[in-house]
Design a protein around this motif. Structure first.
Motif, PDB file in Angstrom:
ATOM      1  N   THR A 133      -6.512 -42.823  41.151  1.00  0.00           N
ATOM      2  CA  THR A 133      -6.746 -41.554  41.869  1.00  0.00           C
ATOM      3  C   THR A 133      -5.669 -40.533  41.564  1.00  0.00           C
ATOM      4  O   THR A 133      -5.892 -39.341  41.705  1.00  0.00           O
ATOM      5  CB  THR A 133      -6.812 -41.786  43.394  1.00  0.00           C
ATOM      6  OG1 THR A 133      -5.581 -42.355  43.830  1.00  0.00           O
ATOM      7  CG2 THR A 133      -7.980 -42.688  43.758  1.00  0.00           C
ATOM      8  N   VAL A 134      -4.490 -40.998  41.137  1.00  0.00           N
ATOM      9  CA  VAL A 134      -3.408 -40.103  40.733  1.00  0.00           C
ATOM     10  C   VAL A 134      -3.211 -40.305  39.239  1.00  0.00           C
ATOM     11  O   VAL A 134      -2.972 -41.427  38.793  1.00  0.00           O
ATOM     12  CB  VAL A 134      -2.101 -40.407  41.497  1.00  0.00           C
ATOM     13  CG1 VAL A 134      -0.975 -39.506  41.007  1.00  0.00           C
ATOM     14  CG2 VAL A 134      -2.304 -40.250  42.999  1.00  0.00           C
ATOM     15  N   ASP A 166      -3.902 -51.109  45.786  1.00  0.00           N
ATOM     16  CA  ASP A 166      -5.203 -51.196  46.452  1.00  0.00           C
ATOM     17  C   ASP A 166      -5.445 -52.578  47.056  1.00  0.00           C
ATOM     18  O   ASP A 166      -6.516 -52.857  47.580  1.00  0.00           O
ATOM     19  CB  ASP A 166      -6.324 -50.839  45.478  1.00  0.00           C
ATOM     20  CG  ASP A 166      -6.352 -51.740  44.251  1.00  0.00           C
ATOM     21  OD1 ASP A 166      -5.483 -52.635  44.121  1.00  0.00           O
ATOM     22  OD2 ASP A 166      -7.232 -51.534  43.404  1.00  0.00           O
ATOM     23  N   GLY A 167      -4.440 -53.465  46.968  1.00  0.00           N
ATOM     24  CA  GLY A 167      -4.556 -54.792  47.552  1.00  0.00           C
ATOM     25  C   GLY A 167      -5.121 -55.848  46.622  1.00  0.00           C
ATOM     26  O   GLY A 167      -5.192 -57.019  46.977  1.00  0.00           O
ATOM     27  N   GLY A 179      -2.918 -47.268  39.431  1.00  0.00           N
ATOM     28  CA  GLY A 179      -3.340 -48.316  38.499  1.00  0.00           C
ATOM     29  C   GLY A 179      -4.505 -47.891  37.634  1.00  0.00           C
ATOM     30  O   GLY A 179      -5.588 -47.628  38.129  1.00  0.00           O
ATOM     31  N   VAL A 180      -4.284 -47.843  36.330  1.00  0.00           N
ATOM     32  CA  VAL A 180      -5.348 -47.569  35.363  1.00  0.00           C
ATOM     33  C   VAL A 180      -5.880 -48.941  34.953  1.00  0.00           C
ATOM     34  O   VAL A 180      -5.199 -49.696  34.261  1.00  0.00           O
ATOM     35  CB  VAL A 180      -4.806 -46.801  34.140  1.00  0.00           C
ATOM     36  CG1 VAL A 180      -5.921 -46.535  33.136  1.00  0.00           C
ATOM     37  CG2 VAL A 180      -4.128 -45.506  34.573  1.00  0.00           C
ATOM     38  N   ARG A 181      -7.082 -49.277  35.409  1.00  0.00           N
ATOM     39  CA  ARG A 181      -7.610 -50.640  35.247  1.00  0.00           C
ATOM     40  C   ARG A 181      -8.430 -50.792  33.979  1.00  0.00           C
ATOM     41  O   ARG A 181      -9.103 -49.862  33.532  1.00  0.00           O
ATOM     42  CB  ARG A 181      -8.470 -51.019  36.452  1.00  0.00           C
ATOM     43  CG  ARG A 181      -7.710 -51.102  37.747  1.00  0.00           C
ATOM     44  CD  ARG A 181      -6.825 -52.356  37.810  1.00  0.00           C
ATOM     45  NE  ARG A 181      -5.853 -52.294  38.874  1.00  0.00           N
ATOM     46  CZ  ARG A 181      -6.099 -52.488  40.153  1.00  0.00           C
ATOM     47  NH1 ARG A 181      -7.308 -52.777  40.556  1.00  0.00           N
ATOM     48  NH2 ARG A 181      -5.132 -52.406  41.028  1.00  0.00           N
ATOM     49  N   LYS A 228      -7.233 -43.073  48.856  1.00  0.00           N
ATOM     50  CA  LYS A 228      -5.920 -43.689  48.639  1.00  0.00           C
ATOM     51  C   LYS A 228      -5.271 -43.123  47.389  1.00  0.00           C
ATOM     52  O   LYS A 228      -5.947 -42.810  46.416  1.00  0.00           O
ATOM     53  CB  LYS A 228      -6.065 -45.208  48.499  1.00  0.00           C
ATOM     54  CG  LYS A 228      -6.537 -45.892  49.752  1.00  0.00           C
ATOM     55  CD  LYS A 228      -6.589 -47.386  49.549  1.00  0.00           C
ATOM     56  CE  LYS A 228      -7.046 -48.088  50.819  1.00  0.00           C
ATOM     57  NZ  LYS A 228      -7.118 -49.532  50.640  1.00  0.00           N
ATOM     58  N   ARG A 229      -3.955 -43.014  47.428  1.00  0.00           N
ATOM     59  CA  ARG A 229      -3.194 -42.554  46.265  1.00  0.00           C
ATOM     60  C   ARG A 229      -2.741 -43.780  45.478  1.00  0.00           C
ATOM     61  O   ARG A 229      -1.813 -44.468  45.886  1.00  0.00           O
ATOM     62  CB  ARG A 229      -2.012 -41.708  46.719  1.00  0.00           C
ATOM     63  CG  ARG A 229      -2.449 -40.398  47.349  1.00  0.00           C
ATOM     64  CD  ARG A 229      -1.341 -39.633  48.049  1.00  0.00           C
ATOM     65  NE  ARG A 229       0.008 -39.855  47.596  1.00  0.00           N
ATOM     66  CZ  ARG A 229       0.692 -39.049  46.773  1.00  0.00           C
ATOM     67  NH1 ARG A 229       0.136 -37.946  46.348  1.00  0.00           N
ATOM     68  NH2 ARG A 229       1.931 -39.331  46.422  1.00  0.00           N
TER      69      ARG A 229
END
Length: 188
Positions: A103-104, A124-125, A163-165, A159-160
């Motif tokens: 998101t960022v 993000d858990g 992580g680029v997945r 959420k901020r």
């Protein structure tokens, strides 16, 4: 008895041929239209445009490294393309793959890998592996990672996260390629 055997064999052969012909007909009748059509020869005519769709954009080769991404060995992260290229010192992509951005996002520019973690829990858990961090934006650490469970969900926009997945196999390749100090170039 020989006559009746030969007649029996001829009857079985005729029945088998008829069955094969019937099955071949059924198979040809059920072929999707796009598979039964002959391939079209490439056209040399100019592409047509319609007022509603505008001109068609040429399809870009996904292996083609973005021109504005610098030189030498580097990781290139295309924000708009949602794609990463692993580029060797000759400027050729050795691997490219799609990613799910966080998101960022970092602003376009040149960075370097600053830290790495084998496995951690993401912001993000989700349990993640092969974390390769290269930037901090808006107090959010930005890095590449893969979810241990292989999932690639879109991040929660509320959420901020940084992580680029990517898929696990791509994460393994990036982990091997991007050691501390490796250049990371972010392009629009």
């Amino acid at each position: 008895m020989a006559r009746s055997s030969s007649g029996f064999v001829a009857g079985l052969t005729a029945a088998a041929v008829a069955a094969v012909c019937f099955l071949a007909y059924q198979a040809s009748a059920n072929v999707p239209a796009d598979l039964s059509a002959k391939p079209k020869a490439p056209s040399t005519a100019a592409p047509s445009t319609s007022p509603s769709s505008g001109p068609k954009q040429p399809v870009r080769d996904p292996l083609a490294v973005p021109a504005d991404s610098g030189t030498g060995e580097r990781v290139v992260y295309g924000l708009a393309d949602r794609r990463v290229w692993l580029v060797n010192d000759s400027g050729k992509a050795t691997r490219t793959f799609t990613v799910v951005p966080s998101t960022v996002s970092p602003p376009p520019g040149s960075y370097a890998v600053t830290s790495r973690s084998g496995t951690v829990r993401g912001s993000d858990g989700v349990q993640i592996e092969h974390v390769v961090r290269f930037a901090t934006t808006q107090d959010v650490a930005i890095g590449f990672s893969a979810a241990v469970d292989g999932s690639l969900p879109e991040p929660d926009p509320a959420k901020r996260t940084g992580g680029v997945r990517m898929k696990r196999a791509d994460g393994n390749a990036l982990w091997t390629f991007a050691v501390i100090g490796t250049k990371v170039v972010v392009v629009p």
